[in-house]
Design an enzyme around this catalytic site. Structure first.
Site, PDB file in Angstrom:
ATOM      1  N   PRO A  25      49.298  48.129  49.432  1.00 18.19           N
ATOM      2  CA  PRO A  25      50.111  47.498  48.627  1.00 18.19           C
ATOM      3  C   PRO A  25      49.445  46.621  48.285  1.00 18.19           C
ATOM      4  CG  PRO A  25      50.494  47.198  51.038  1.00 18.19           C
ATOM      5  CD  PRO A  25      49.759  48.379  50.933  1.00 18.19           C
ATOM      6  N   THR A  27      49.890  42.915  45.338  1.00 20.50           N
ATOM      7  CA  THR A  27      50.711  42.096  44.346  1.00 20.50           C
ATOM      8  C   THR A  27      50.054  42.061  42.936  1.00 20.50           C
ATOM      9  OG1 THR A  27      51.454  40.504  46.202  1.00 20.50           O
ATOM     10  CG2 THR A  27      51.633  39.825  43.897  1.00 20.50           C
ATOM     11  N   GLN A 103      57.142  49.436  49.601  1.00 23.86           N
ATOM     12  CA  GLN A 103      56.967  48.318  50.641  1.00 23.86           C
ATOM     13  C   GLN A 103      58.039  47.320  50.196  1.00 23.86           C
ATOM     14  OE1 GLN A 103      53.987  45.121  50.644  1.00 23.86           O
ATOM     15  NE2 GLN A 103      53.316  45.810  52.193  1.00 23.86           N
ATOM     16  N   HIS A 178      57.372  45.105  55.336  1.00 25.61           N
ATOM     17  CA  HIS A 178      56.657  44.042  55.189  1.00 25.61           C
ATOM     18  C   HIS A 178      56.703  43.080  56.236  1.00 25.61           C
ATOM     19  CE1 HIS A 178      53.085  42.018  53.956  1.00 25.61           C
ATOM     20  NE2 HIS A 178      53.136  42.242  52.514  1.00 25.61           N
ATOM     21  N   ALA A 180      53.840  41.561  57.498  1.00 23.32           N
ATOM     22  CA  ALA A 180      52.270  40.897  57.732  1.00 23.32           C
ATOM     23  C   ALA A 180      52.056  39.925  56.722  1.00 23.32           C
ATOM     24  CB  ALA A 180      51.612  42.071  57.326  1.00 23.32           C
ATOM     25  N   TYR A 183      54.711  36.545  55.187  1.00 21.39           N
ATOM     26  CA  TYR A 183      56.092  36.718  54.740  1.00 21.39           C
ATOM     27  C   TYR A 183      57.199  36.443  55.900  1.00 21.39           C
ATOM     28  CZ  TYR A 183      53.170  37.693  50.538  1.00 21.39           C
ATOM     29  OH  TYR A 183      52.250  37.587  49.607  1.00 21.39           O
ATOM     30  N   ARG A 231      54.046  47.008  58.239  1.00 21.51           N
ATOM     31  CA  ARG A 231      52.854  46.639  57.892  1.00 21.51           C
ATOM     32  C   ARG A 231      52.883  45.337  58.710  1.00 21.51           C
ATOM     33  NH1 ARG A 231      48.853  44.327  53.151  1.00 21.51           N
ATOM     34  NH2 ARG A 231      47.110  46.003  53.602  1.00 21.51           N
TER      35      ARG A 231
END
Length: 369
Positions: A25, A27, A103, A178, A180, A183, A231
């Site tokens: 993944p 951004t 994700q 998510h 990891a 975040y 993740r």
């Protein structure tokens, strides 16, 4: 080299991955302003499927019209319109033989743009370290977030569930939660960002609680036949040197708990996915996830070199390899490796980068190179 491991089949939740290559993944900030996926994104993901990757994990997708958005032009799965927009994107890659996983992301205190609110929320009113990312449109330090109430926590759990249901309706093969890179869910797990005194703060068990509750809620919503992964990392966007205070012992607690949850895989990312993660002669993060979690593991972090990736698989450090910048520079990496072609180095200046101001036709021109 023959790269027997890289090009062997494996299976997750009844889905056969034709090789061990996964698109990580990343951004991209190329969605519509209202969070709908578009043709540019369809072409972007489709090129990886055509390039031979067995599995694609989407960029982080925001999950509600409240506090979850992290970046301008980030795609969402917060509305039915956003869900519908994803359908052609997913289908185009699946037609090329790739599995596609969504994700699901809540930016929390690490948000640097949100169309729905000027506030951010986090487990405690502690801003992330470091500064916002200029190449994703941010600038300056992160703002002080609002400490989450019980109502906020309930709303976040519901948002993960509803976006997972939309992902399933859109045709994705699974979802990745998510947890990891700093975040929201990682903020709960991080000792210096979480000073709560309730059941979600304090011990590792408590700081993991929200993650585990979301996993179970999502699993109950999507059923047993849909892939659900997570993740996890020590490193963060705003704190790339962070390590868990308890080292391998803390890793054992975290991954053991995740292994007992209703997950199908654990995806870990580190500065170097093949290097010791807890000090000299310690396990890699991927190996810790395998040993303690006892689930299929995706390893990420400087694994572009196919010989290095093959070694990680051959030594049972991980089951799949995800590539970020390596995939950006080589969207046909699996095909290149099989054909013995030269692997391109990632060049920050010349490789397609996420730029919200770049016109769609310019991106499309780059995609077909």
């Amino acid at each position: 080299m023959q790269f027997d491991k890289l090009f062997s089949n494996t299976e997750i939740k009844g889905k056969t991955m034709k090789n061990r290559y996964v698109v990580a993944p990343m951004t991209r900030i190329s969605a519509e302003a209202d969070g709908r996926a578009n043709k540019t994104m369809e072409k972007y993901y489709e090129r990886y499927a055509k390039g031979g990757f067995s599995t694609i994990i989407s960029e982080g997708i925001y999950i509600d019209q409240s506090y979850s958005q992290g970046y301008k032009n980030q795609p969402g799965l917060a509305t039915d319109a956003q869900k519908e927009a994803w359908k052609s994107v997913v289908e185009s890659s699946q037609k090329q033989g790739a599995h596609f996983i969504a994700q699901l992301m809540h930016a929390g205190g690490q948000s640097q743009y949100n169309a729905f609110t000027d506030e951010t929320i986090a487990p405690s009113d502690i801003p992330p370290k470091g500064e916002q990312l200029g190449f994703y449109g941010g600038s300056g330090p992160f703002q002080k977030p609002k400490a989450m109430t019980d109502e906020d926590i309930h709303q976040v759990k519901e948002a993960f569930v509803q976006s997972a249901e939309r992902a399933k309706d859109a045709g994705f093969d699974g979802v990745e939660i998510h947890g990891a890179n700093g975040y929201l869910l990682d903020q709960f797990l991080t000792d210096y960002l979480n000073n709560r005194e309730d059941q979600y703060g304090g011990s590792v068990v408590n700081r993991l609680r929200l993650i585990l509750e979301i996993i179970e809620d999502v699993r109950n919503a999507v059923g047993q036949d849909f892939i659900v992964g997570i993740r996890i990392s020590q490193i963060k966007v705003a704190d790339p040197e962070h390590k868990w205070a308890g080292g391998e012992e803390e890793a054992a607690q975290i991954f053991s708990a995740l292994g007992e949850a209703s997950l199908d895989y654990i995806h870990v990312t580190d500065g170097d996915g093949a290097a010791p993660s807890f000090g000299e002669n310690s396990r890699t993060l991927a190996k810790a996830a395998k040993d303690f979690g006892k689930l299929p593991v995706i390893a990420n972090g400087k694994l572009t070199d196919p010989e290095k990736a093959e070694k990680v698989l051959a030594e049972n450090e991980a089951d799949l390899i995800s590539l970020g910048t390596g995939a950006l520079a080589n969207p046909d990496m699996p095909n290149k490796v099989q054909q013995g072609k030269e692997i391109e180095e990632f060049d920050f200046q010349n490789t397609l980068l996420p730029q919200a101001e770049v016109k769609e036709h310019e991106i499309e021109k780059e995609l077909v190179k």
